[in-house]
Design a protein around this motif. Structure first.
Motif, PDB file in Angstrom:
ATOM      1  N   MET A   1       0.932  -1.084  -0.097  1.00 21.97           N
ATOM      2  CA  MET A   1      -0.075  -0.001   0.102  1.00 21.97           C
ATOM      3  C   MET A   1       0.876   1.233   0.045  1.00 21.97           C
ATOM      4  O   MET A   1       1.851   1.204   0.639  1.00 21.97           O
TER       5      MET A   1
ATOM      6  N   GLU B   1       1.260   5.244   0.685  1.00 20.46           N
ATOM      7  CA  GLU B   1       0.660   6.380   1.529  1.00 20.46           C
ATOM      8  C   GLU B   1       1.417   7.513   1.140  1.00 20.46           C
ATOM      9  O   GLU B   1       2.762   7.651   1.285  1.00 20.46           O
TER      10      GLU B   1
ATOM     11  N   THR C   1      -3.840   7.686  -0.054  1.00 19.26           N
ATOM     12  CA  THR C   1      -3.644   6.359   0.428  1.00 19.26           C
ATOM     13  C   THR C   1      -4.136   5.415  -1.086  1.00 19.26           C
ATOM     14  O   THR C   1      -5.298   5.544  -1.409  1.00 19.26           O
TER      15      THR C   1
ATOM     16  N   SER D   1      -4.315   1.690  -2.454  1.00 15.48           N
ATOM     17  CA  SER D   1      -4.166   0.270  -2.239  1.00 15.48           C
ATOM     18  C   SER D   1      -5.166  -0.580  -3.508  1.00 15.48           C
ATOM     19  O   SER D   1      -4.963  -1.759  -3.512  1.00 15.48           O
ATOM     20  N   GLU D   2      -5.790   0.026  -4.366  1.00 15.01           N
ATOM     21  CA  GLU D   2      -6.386  -0.477  -5.272  1.00 15.01           C
ATOM     22  C   GLU D   2      -5.546  -1.017  -6.476  1.00 15.01           C
ATOM     23  O   GLU D   2      -4.615  -0.650  -6.355  1.00 15.01           O
TER      24      GLU D   2
ATOM     25  N   ASP E   1       3.844   0.366   2.158  1.00 15.19           N
ATOM     26  CA  ASP E   1       3.573  -0.843   3.058  1.00 15.19           C
ATOM     27  C   ASP E   1       4.180  -0.376   4.498  1.00 15.19           C
ATOM     28  O   ASP E   1       4.897  -1.199   5.325  1.00 15.19           O
TER      29      ASP E   1
ATOM     30  N   SER F   1      -0.404  -3.101  -7.346  1.00 17.18           N
ATOM     31  CA  SER F   1      -0.983  -2.096  -7.949  1.00 17.18           C
ATOM     32  C   SER F   1      -0.669  -1.273  -9.014  1.00 17.18           C
ATOM     33  O   SER F   1       0.729  -1.087  -9.092  1.00 17.18           O
TER      34      SER F   1
END
Length: 242
Positions: free
Chosen positions: A1, A3, A27, A29-30, A64, A188
């Motif tokens: 992920m 950020e 953020t 994460s998709e 992450d 991603s």
């Protein structure tokens, strides 16, 4: 992920500091996220901040949970971030197989390298031994670049306007490759684009204008507003379609 926390980026212009990015908080994460917006809004700058090509004036970049703000583009690549430039780099003297092998980080055979080329719609036997030089078109180079990213198996793949500089036929094939990549990739995809056909396969669309996030949400909510009610973005979309 991924950020992004309070990301700002300024440049000096005529003795004053000009804000290119202003307090970006995101953020990601998709599986497939598109960033769009008017020209000059800061999209490519944001992509370069994520890749580590430039360092933000303020804020933090986390992958992450790890703070990677101070890491170089090479160190970020080792942690699983890939970055595809608008104009892919040519490597005279290196073959397509050489690049895919380097990208994978391990010794791979011709059949495996050919599989990656087939994934992006290229006839492997016609390309595997070709040099990555001026004999390749922009569309071919971009598909080879995507094959390299697939071979790497990265956690985050960033594409900066992949439609730039290619003809309509190549673009149609590129869309098919991205649709396939969307299904196959484990991490991603973050793509900078004005193109409606690319936005239409994104899970989420982020609109960036004047260095700030002005809209953000699922494709079904954001795309209709771009096509029907945000003049500066609609204009940019229309220009790219012509």
């Amino acid at each position: 992920m991924l950020e992004l926390q309070h990301i700002c980026y300024e440049v000096e212009q005529d003795g004053d500091n000009k804000g290119i990015l202003r307090d970006i908080n995101l953020t990601v994460s998709e599986r497939f996220v598109a960033i769009t917006g008017p020209n000059g809004g800061g999209k490519s700058t944001l992509a370069k901040v994520i890749a580590g090509i430039i360092t933000p004036t303020e804020g933090r970049v986390l992958l992450d949970g790890e703070d990677i703000t101070g890491l170089s583009i090479t160190e970020r690549a080792r942690r699983g971030i890939s970055f595809a430039f608008q104009q892919p780099v040519r490597f005279k003297g290196l073959t397509v197989k050489d690049l895919i092998t380097l990208a994978s980080g391990k010794k791979i055979g011709v059949p495996e390298a050919c599989n990656y080329l087939s994934e992006v719609g290229l006839c492997a036997k016609d390309y595997i031994d070709r040099e990555v030089d001026a004999s390749l078109s922009g569309g071919e180079l971009k598909r080879i670049e995507i094959a390299m990213i697939m071979a790497r198996g990265t956690r985050l793949s960033v594409f900066d306007e992949p439609e730039a500089g290619i003809d309509l036929w190549s673009f149609t094939n590129l869309i098919q490759v991205f649709e396939h990549l969307h299904e196959k990739i484990n991490g991603s995809i973050l793509i900078i684009s004005h193109q409606e056909r690319i936005l239409n396969i994104a899970d989420r669309i982020i609109v960036l204008a004047d260095g700030q996030v002005t809209n953000d949400g699922p494709r079904k909510d954001i795309l209709p507003t771009l096509l029907g009610g945000v003049p500066e973005v609609c204009s940019a979309l229309a220009d790219k379609v012509r």
